[in-house]
Design a protein around this motif. Structure first.
Motif, PDB file in Angstrom:
ATOM      1  N   SER A 174       0.487  -0.642  -0.084  1.00 53.00           N
ATOM      2  CA  SER A 174       0.113  -0.048  -0.120  1.00 53.00           C
ATOM      3  C   SER A 174       0.886   1.049  -0.067  1.00 53.00           C
ATOM      4  O   SER A 174       0.639   2.256  -1.093  1.00 53.00           O
ATOM      5  N   ILE A 175       1.892   1.163   0.588  1.00 54.73           N
ATOM      6  CA  ILE A 175       2.839   2.652   0.357  1.00 54.73           C
ATOM      7  C   ILE A 175       3.071   2.778  -0.849  1.00 54.73           C
ATOM      8  O   ILE A 175       3.513   4.011  -1.240  1.00 54.73           O
ATOM      9  N   LEU A 176       3.852   1.384  -1.208  1.00 58.35           N
ATOM     10  CA  LEU A 176       4.377   1.778  -3.098  1.00 58.35           C
ATOM     11  C   LEU A 176       3.455   2.128  -3.567  1.00 58.35           C
ATOM     12  O   LEU A 176       4.138   2.946  -4.287  1.00 58.35           O
ATOM     13  N   ALA A 177       2.143   1.478  -3.478  1.00 59.85           N
ATOM     14  CA  ALA A 177       1.110   1.714  -4.086  1.00 59.85           C
ATOM     15  C   ALA A 177       0.653   2.856  -4.206  1.00 59.85           C
ATOM     16  O   ALA A 177       0.731   4.434  -5.279  1.00 59.85           O
ATOM     17  N   SER A 178       1.077   3.970  -2.680  1.00 59.19           N
ATOM     18  CA  SER A 178       0.859   5.751  -2.493  1.00 59.19           C
ATOM     19  C   SER A 178       1.821   6.128  -3.429  1.00 59.19           C
ATOM     20  O   SER A 178       1.632   7.737  -3.693  1.00 59.19           O
ATOM     21  N   LEU A 179       3.169   5.474  -2.411  1.00 58.88           N
ATOM     22  CA  LEU A 179       4.120   6.455  -3.372  1.00 58.88           C
ATOM     23  C   LEU A 179       3.791   6.685  -4.953  1.00 58.88           C
ATOM     24  O   LEU A 179       4.109   7.695  -5.175  1.00 58.88           O
ATOM     25  N   ALA A 180       3.799   5.768  -5.247  1.00 61.56           N
ATOM     26  CA  ALA A 180       3.444   6.004  -6.601  1.00 61.56           C
ATOM     27  C   ALA A 180       2.151   6.922  -7.613  1.00 61.56           C
ATOM     28  O   ALA A 180       2.117   7.908  -8.109  1.00 61.56           O
ATOM     29  N   VAL A 181       1.058   6.702  -6.813  1.00 62.46           N
ATOM     30  CA  VAL A 181      -0.288   7.141  -7.355  1.00 62.46           C
ATOM     31  C   VAL A 181      -0.013   8.827  -6.955  1.00 62.46           C
ATOM     32  O   VAL A 181      -0.447   9.504  -7.312  1.00 62.46           O
ATOM     33  N   GLY A 182       0.667   9.170  -5.659  1.00 58.91           N
ATOM     34  CA  GLY A 182       1.619  10.807  -5.025  1.00 58.91           C
ATOM     35  C   GLY A 182       2.082  11.226  -5.711  1.00 58.91           C
ATOM     36  O   GLY A 182       1.851  12.679  -6.188  1.00 58.91           O
ATOM     37  N   MET A 183       3.099  10.629  -6.042  1.00 60.66           N
ATOM     38  CA  MET A 183       3.958  11.557  -7.252  1.00 60.66           C
ATOM     39  C   MET A 183       3.325  11.057  -8.956  1.00 60.66           C
ATOM     40  O   MET A 183       3.655  13.150  -9.476  1.00 60.66           O
ATOM     41  N   ALA A 184       2.205  11.115  -9.332  1.00 57.89           N
ATOM     42  CA  ALA A 184       2.013  10.851 -10.553  1.00 57.89           C
ATOM     43  C   ALA A 184       0.272  11.941 -10.327  1.00 57.89           C
ATOM     44  O   ALA A 184       0.694  12.875 -11.417  1.00 57.89           O
ATOM     45  N   SER A 231      -8.674   4.319  -6.061  1.00 61.92           N
ATOM     46  CA  SER A 231      -7.379   4.504  -5.258  1.00 61.92           C
ATOM     47  C   SER A 231      -6.744   5.111  -4.413  1.00 61.92           C
ATOM     48  O   SER A 231      -6.261   4.347  -3.180  1.00 61.92           O
ATOM     49  N   MET A 232      -6.594   5.991  -4.189  1.00 67.74           N
ATOM     50  CA  MET A 232      -6.152   6.800  -3.187  1.00 67.74           C
ATOM     51  C   MET A 232      -6.261   6.387  -1.530  1.00 67.74           C
ATOM     52  O   MET A 232      -5.752   5.947  -0.217  1.00 67.74           O
ATOM     53  N   GLN A 233      -8.169   7.133  -1.212  1.00 68.34           N
ATOM     54  CA  GLN A 233      -7.990   6.777  -0.050  1.00 68.34           C
ATOM     55  C   GLN A 233      -8.416   5.855   0.503  1.00 68.34           C
ATOM     56  O   GLN A 233      -7.875   5.182   1.544  1.00 68.34           O
ATOM     57  N   ASN A 234      -8.487   4.683  -0.658  1.00 63.58           N
ATOM     58  CA  ASN A 234      -8.860   3.299  -0.342  1.00 63.58           C
ATOM     59  C   ASN A 234      -7.736   2.159   0.391  1.00 63.58           C
ATOM     60  O   ASN A 234      -7.665   1.390   0.896  1.00 63.58           O
ATOM     61  N   LEU A 235      -6.200   3.073  -0.296  1.00 57.97           N
ATOM     62  CA  LEU A 235      -4.698   2.634  -0.001  1.00 57.97           C
ATOM     63  C   LEU A 235      -4.588   2.633   1.843  1.00 57.97           C
ATOM     64  O   LEU A 235      -4.430   1.848   2.754  1.00 57.97           O
ATOM     65  N   VAL A 236      -5.471   3.637   1.920  1.00 56.95           N
ATOM     66  CA  VAL A 236      -4.716   3.867   3.661  1.00 56.95           C
ATOM     67  C   VAL A 236      -5.737   2.994   4.382  1.00 56.95           C
ATOM     68  O   VAL A 236      -5.882   2.495   5.386  1.00 56.95           O
ATOM     69  N   LEU A 237      -7.386   2.866   3.656  1.00 57.97           N
ATOM     70  CA  LEU A 237      -8.472   1.664   4.747  1.00 57.97           C
ATOM     71  C   LEU A 237      -7.518   0.225   4.108  1.00 57.97           C
ATOM     72  O   LEU A 237      -8.155  -0.442   4.914  1.00 57.97           O
ATOM     73  N   ALA A 238      -7.518   0.089   3.056  1.00 58.33           N
ATOM     74  CA  ALA A 238      -6.386  -1.915   3.388  1.00 58.33           C
ATOM     75  C   ALA A 238      -5.139  -1.515   4.978  1.00 58.33           C
ATOM     76  O   ALA A 238      -5.753  -2.684   5.143  1.00 58.33           O
ATOM     77  N   VAL A 239      -4.514  -0.588   5.311  1.00 55.74           N
ATOM     78  CA  VAL A 239      -3.485  -0.837   5.979  1.00 55.74           C
ATOM     79  C   VAL A 239      -4.448  -0.293   7.489  1.00 55.74           C
ATOM     80  O   VAL A 239      -4.227  -1.065   7.745  1.00 55.74           O
ATOM     81  N   GLN A 240      -5.633   0.345   7.167  1.00 63.57           N
ATOM     82  CA  GLN A 240      -6.257   0.574   8.993  1.00 63.57           C
ATOM     83  C   GLN A 240      -6.719  -0.974   8.852  1.00 63.57           C
ATOM     84  O   GLN A 240      -7.190  -1.102  10.125  1.00 63.57           O
TER      85      GLN A 240
END
Length: 514
Positions: free
Chosen positions: A269-279, A374-383
């Protein structure tokens, strides 16, 4: 808390999140005018955005860790006050240096709001039900993101207001959020003895990242890639980050808990968030500049033209949030969202200063849909994978890396754009046998009104043609998010607040915690 109490508290949290989002988006269409008025450069343009993101990035994990130790309500209110003070100072800036410094201070408050709103919601609502409320979050983000550029455009186009009101306008809303939260938010505070905050780790991470970003901003313009300055800055940045990892592994209360980061779902999720945030951050920040400098539209018109992007975020976040609550599954939507994001950036990578606005709007719509899914749901997956006592650290860790990705994206893509624009302008002048106009060296390319008409057309074409290149880079970065999402382990969202409450053997203990 009852459903009504949750909604009442949520209204204050959403107001706080709204002003945090607006602080970033309101300048997207206003920045060309602001930097032009202050006679700033393309690098300074980038750093007005990067300063806020970097400060938010560095402080997000600290806010999250504090939320696991102290009153979440008080921390949210403190971050609002910091935001208000930073906004007022930004509006009073007299040059780009002061503006960048003030925006960095404002970013401390923004980092708190971005992290703590997610943490407080996680402390009130179980993951299974949180999908529906994440739809509200996505809706507010979309309204702030579409309303921000429009509001910023209207403010700088209104002679009796001026660009300074881009920073003053969020202050009343922030103060309203402060009052609403004081009256509606009631959470039990669990205090722990022997509290230790890992300031050393946070400082080292911020210093390491800042060093590398400063290097990215100046390499190939102030000094060569193969130079002693490059060796010193890159080496120092990597050493600082290596020491940060060493410190985090030994800290009693690490700002980025490595035991959480090592978990498969969290790591991916961190890796995906990093990529989504950069893009997402890297690409979206320059859309306002593309429409104004590259296409010649006013700030207000540029804000209207970004509506497809925000409409995609709004609709997809609400619809997908409800689908996740109904099914309890999250991975399929994250995978689909990252794929759509890549498709959107791939479409935008072909644009230039003469591309059809319908085509540009279609590309922005796809990007918005991908972000909303994707963005908010990546946080939810970790929580969903951590205990309630670690929810602050886990949520802020994902937000930290997403913000870090955005900071890197804005800085790197801004540096690439600046070099492409300079190269395009030089080539166009040489091809037409034109010498740069007198005084152009002392005038910002973003201050078009101060440039001769013929030179204005060359600058517009240079910006319009260079923007597609940075979207191509964004698409390549977003592919990393797709790969990370595909490798995530499928899991059902739990219906309890605490992880242990979902385990039959711990029903009594878990019920007490929840």
């Amino acid at each position: 808390m009852t459903h009504r109490q949750v909604l009442e508290a949520l209204s204050g949290l959403l107001l706080a999140l709204f002003v945090a989002m607006v602080s970033s988006t309101i300048v997207s269409t206003a920045l060309p005018k602001i930097i032009g008025a202050l006679n700033g450069t393309q690098t300074q343009y980038t750093w007005v955005v990067t300063a806020t993101l970097l400060a938010a990035t560095a402080t997000t994990p600290i806010w999250g860790k504090l939320a696991d130790l102290y009153s979440k309500k008080v921390l949210v209110q403190i971050s609002i006050v910091v935001y208000v003070v930073g906004s007022i100072i930004s509006g009073m800036a007299q040059n780009t240096g002061e503006l960048i410094a003030a925006r960095a201070f404002q970013g401390i408050g923004v980092g708190g709001l971005q992290a703590l709103v997610q943490v407080v919601i996680a402390a009130m609502i179980p993951p299974r039900e949180r999908g529906r409320y994440n739809g509200y979050l996505g809706g507010v983000m979309a309204v702030a993101t579409v309303g921000g550029p429009l509001l910023g455009g209207v403010i700088v186009d209104t002679s009796w207001l001026g660009w300074r009101w881009c920073f003053f306008v969020g202050v009343p809303v922030a103060l309203l959020a402060l009052i609403v939260l004081q009256k509606t938010l009631h959470l039990v505070t669990v205090r722990r003895d022997n509290v230790k905050i890992d300031y050393a780790g946070a400082t080292l991470i911020a210093a390491g990242v800042s060093t590398l970003l400063i290097w990215v901003s100046f390499v190939d313009s102030s000094f060569a890639w193969a130079s002693w300055q490059t060796a010193v800055m890159v080496g120092a940045g990597l050493v600082l980050l290596a020491i940060a990892v060493w410190v985090e592994a030994r800290a009693a209360e690490p700002v980025v808990p490595l035991q959480i980061v090592r978990q498969r779902t969290t790591a991916l999720s961190i890796l995906a968030s990093l990529a989504v945030g950069m893009a997402m951050f890297g690409g979206a920040v320059f859309l306002g500049q593309y429409f104004q400098i590259g296409r010649g539209y006013t700030p207000t018109e540029a804000g209207l033209l970004t509506i497809p992007l925000m409409a995609g975020v709004l609709v997809s976040s609400i619809v997908v949030g409800r689908l996740i609550t109904r099914t309890g599954r999250i991975k399929p939507y994250i995978v689909a969202g990252t794929i759509v994001l890549v498709a959107g950036f791939a479409a935008l990578s072909t644009i230039d200063h003469a591309t059809s606005l319908v085509y540009v709007g279609g590309g922005m719509l796809l990007v918005g849909i991908g972000v909303g899914m994707s963005m908010q749901n990546l946080v939810l997956a970790v929580q969903n994978t951590v205990q309630l006592k670690d929810i602050g650290a886990a949520s802020s860790t994902v937000a930290f890396f997403r913000s870090l990705g955005g900071t890197i994206g804005v800085s790197v893509l801004g540096a690439v754009l600046a070099r492409r624009v300079t190269s395009n302008i030089t080539d166009s002048l040489a091809a037409q046998g034109i010498q740069p106009p007198a005084g152009a060296a002392n005038t910002s390319n973003l201050n078009l009104s101060a440039l001769p008409e013929g030179f204005q057309h060359i600058v517009r074409a240079a910006y319009g043609d260079a923007t597609g290149h940075i979207f191509l880079i964004s698409a390549a970065i977003a592919v990393v998010g797709v790969v990370a999402a595909l490798f995530m382990r499928p899991a059902m969202l739990r219906s309890t607040l605490d992880l242990s409450a979902a385990k039959p053997a711990d029903d009594k203990v878990g019920a007490g915690r929840g």
